[in-house]
Every structure is written in C-alpha cells, then in structure tokens.
Design an enzyme around this catalytic site. Structure first.
Site, short mmCIF file in Angstrom:
data_model
loop_
_atom_site.label_atom_id
_atom_site.label_comp_id
_atom_site.label_asym_id
_atom_site.label_seq_id
_atom_site.Cartn_x
_atom_site.Cartn_y
_atom_site.Cartn_z
N LEU A 14 -1.71 8.48 13.47
CA LEU A 14 -2.16 8.24 14.87
C LEU A 14 -1.71 6.85 15.34
CD1 LEU A 14 -5.87 9.35 14.85
CD2 LEU A 14 -3.89 10.44 16.06
N HIS A 15 -0.36 7.18 16.02
CA HIS A 15 0.42 5.54 16.23
C HIS A 15 0.86 6.27 17.68
CE1 HIS A 15 0.13 3.57 12.75
NE2 HIS A 15 0.46 4.53 12.10
N ALA A 16 0.85 5.27 18.68
CA ALA A 16 1.42 5.47 19.79
C ALA A 16 1.30 6.69 20.48
CB ALA A 16 2.88 4.98 19.86
#
Length: 92
Positions: A14-16
């Site tokens: 769950l990045h960017a």
C-alpha cells in the site's frame, strides 16, 4: 460490527498509487471503515497518510472493520480492492 481480513495483493504494497486508489474507494463508502495490521492500532481508511503509515507490504494481512448500517458491503468492497494488484489496474 463487521470485520474481515484481507491480504494485500499489490506488488508494491500500500504505497503511493495503490494507497491512493484504496483511500479514494474508502471515501466513497457511506460508513467509516478502519484498517489495521496484526496487533496494530486501527486507522481511518479515508486518510492517505494513515494508510501509508501502516507500511503494509505485498502479502501482509490487514483487518478491516466498520460498525454502522452498510458496514458489511463497505468492508467487503474494500477487502476485495486490497486483494487485487492495484499497480496492475489501469487508471479510469
């Protein structure tokens, strides 16, 4: 209260971009949903900074919870989204 676990399907976790898509979907829900890592404090799914701070990686198990009417549908929709590879999805 309705609760469900989901495994993060996005290759980058769950990045960017995946986190942004997840938070946007949470913002469209009629109820407040929280998400937590195992043993961690729950955070509001509508807060990008809070979701990013989870540091969730591919394969991590997260717990989604909601309490109000419509909780089950909201949690199920967000859990299904978490399980997909959001990096592979085309932006609509």
């Amino acid at each position: 209260m309705f609760e469900r676990t989901a495994v993060v399907g996005s290759a980058s976790g769950l990045h960017a971009r995946p986190a942004s898509l997840f938070v946007q979907a949470a913002g469209r829900q009629p109820v407040r949903v929280t998400v937590a890592r195992d043993g961690g404090a729950p955070v509001d799914t509508r807060s990008l900074l809070s979701v990013l701070a989870l540091g969730a990686r591919h394969g991590d198990t997260l717990t989604l919870r909601a309490e109000e009417e419509g909780a089950e549908a909201a949690v199920e929709e967000l859990a299904a989204l978490l399980a997909t590879d959001l990096d592979a999805r085309e932006q609509v």
